[in-house]
Scaffold this active site. Structure first.
Site, PDB file in Angstrom:
ATOM      1  N   GLY A   1      81.077  60.169 134.864  1.00 58.25           N
ATOM      2  CA  GLY A   1      80.573  61.087 133.846  1.00 58.25           C
ATOM      3  C   GLY A   1      81.568  61.345 132.731  1.00 58.25           C
TER       4      GLY A   1
ATOM      5  CB  THR B   1      85.624  44.907 106.307  1.00 52.61           C
ATOM      6  OG1 THR B   1      84.675  44.640 107.339  1.00 52.61           O
ATOM      7  CG2 THR B   1      86.793  45.691 106.900  1.00 52.61           C
TER       8      THR B   1
ATOM      9  CD  GLU C   1      84.869  37.305 110.393  1.00 48.13           C
ATOM     10  OE1 GLU C   1      84.503  36.221 109.917  1.00 48.13           O
ATOM     11  OE2 GLU C   1      85.734  38.023 109.867  1.00 48.13           O
TER      12      GLU C   1
END
Length: 379
Positions: free
Chosen positions: A340, A160, A363
């Site tokens: 929808g 990340t 994690e």
């Protein structure tokens, strides 16, 4: 809706109020633009650092916020309710600071930690590899000792903030077996370090996740954190805290989905009644609310154990498991409430559902969490 929080003191209430104001101004107004265009929010983490949200659970004398973990996690939850990708990156940054704070020498702490906690240096966590995700002891990236320091060779994955972070908590092999792994504070830019193209992910589009390729990059001797061979101990200790961060992210995401579903159910009418007044739909919303409240209570229980200095590893895994499974269910149900419309990008609930999936995976997958919990029970 704003969650009514039970906090330890007025300072914590003021911090939550500040977080909500910043999150509403800086996150909620930008999330759709950046998630749709898959562009990085340049300058946002500097802003979060300036207001003191990137070092909250660390001591004030080191530049942190001096907050207990139970307060810090509720800040993360508030961020996640506006923008999950940013909250995850904040949690990862906090995770990346952990090795220096807990295992660094006084010189390393003084040199690096204040800038890390102030957000002047933003961090990433580099443990996983293409063939070593859940099995961290199987990693192969090597850090070979030389007269000048350590030469790092190998590939790391699923980072990340990869390619953007200023530093990485890097775990590399310095010996054989599970006790042959060491931890380093690696700079974000180094000769011999390159990053792959950002992964084409299902969600969390605004924050890149990349591989890192180490081709003999040199790390100075003082970049070693802790002792050689102590890496897995450091990694696993950090992950206990990191799992609580992800639990808080998942709870914030689920809260956002619940809020959207309730608001829509109060406005949408069928058969002459608001759909929230139909028992079948009302019960779905009730189950969603129970799941969110349970997730929050579970991560707060683990955080309070951490703050009290008592063992909390099992509770951290329970919190991560419960909160992320709940987020997946709640966000899926939110799409169902919208019918929808929930399947379109005109409403945020489809994004919430996509974002929730990864939280069951990183994690430590939820299958790994069950292993951790069962092993604690077997002791």
């Amino acid at each position: 809706m704003a969650v009514t929080r039970l906090l330890p003191d007025q300072d914590a209430h003021d911090l939550i109020d500040l977080t909500r104001a910043v999150a509403d101004k800086e996150l909620a107004t930008r999330v759709e633009e950046h998630e749709r265009s898959e562009t990085y929010p340049v300058g946002l983490f500097a802003t979060l650092g300036e207001v003191g949200l990137l070092g909250l659970p660390y001591p004030a004398e080191l530049g942190g916020g001096g907050q207990p973990y139970e307060v810090y996690l509720q800040v993360v939850e508030e961020l996640a309710a506006r923008w999950a990708a940013v909250a995850v990156a904040v949690s990862v940054h906090t995770l990346a600071c952990f090795p220096v704070k807990e295992y660094g020498t006084p010189e390393q702490v003084e040199r690096w930690l204040p800038d890390m906690l102030a957000g002047r240096l933003v961090g990433g966590y580099s443990l996983s590899e293409p063939q070593a995700g859940s099995d961290a002891a199987a990693l192969t990236c090597k850090a070979e000792r030389t007269p000048d320091g350590y030469r790092v060779t190998g590939t790391k994955a699923w980072i990340t903030h990869g390619g953007i972070a200023d530093f990485y908590a890097l775990f590399a092999r310095t010996g054989e077996g599970s006790r042959g792994i060491s931890c380093f504070l690696a700079p974000g830019a180094a000769d011999g370090l390159t990053f792959g193209r950002p992964e084409d992910k299902m969600g969390l589009h605004a924050i890149p996740t990349t591989t890192a390729h180490w081709d003999g990059a040199l790390l100075e001797p003082d970049r070693l954190i802790g002792a050689e061979g102590q890496g897995l101990q450091i990694a696993f200790a950090a992950l206990d805290s990191g799992r609580l961060g992800i639990a808080a992210c998942a709870t914030g995401l689920a809260q956002a989905a619940l809020d959207a579903a309730v608001a829509y159910a109060k406005e949408r009418t069928t058969f002459g009644r608001r759909i929230i007044d139909h028992q079948g739909l009302g019960f779905v919303l009730a189950d969603m609310a129970a799941a969110v409240d349970s997730s929050r209570a579970t991560y707060l229980d683990a955080a309070r154990r951490r703050d009290a200095g008592v063992p909390y590893s099992r509770q951290a895994s329970v919190a991560k498991l419960v909160a992320t499974d709940a987020a997946m269910k709640v966000t899926t149900d939110a799409v169902q409430v919208f019918g929808g419309y929930g399947y379109t990008r005109d409403f945020p609930v489809e994004r919430y559902m996509r974002e929730a999936k990864i939280m069951q995976i990183f994690e430590g997958t939820n299958q790994i969490q069950r292993m951790v919990i069962s092993r604690h029970l077997a002791k």
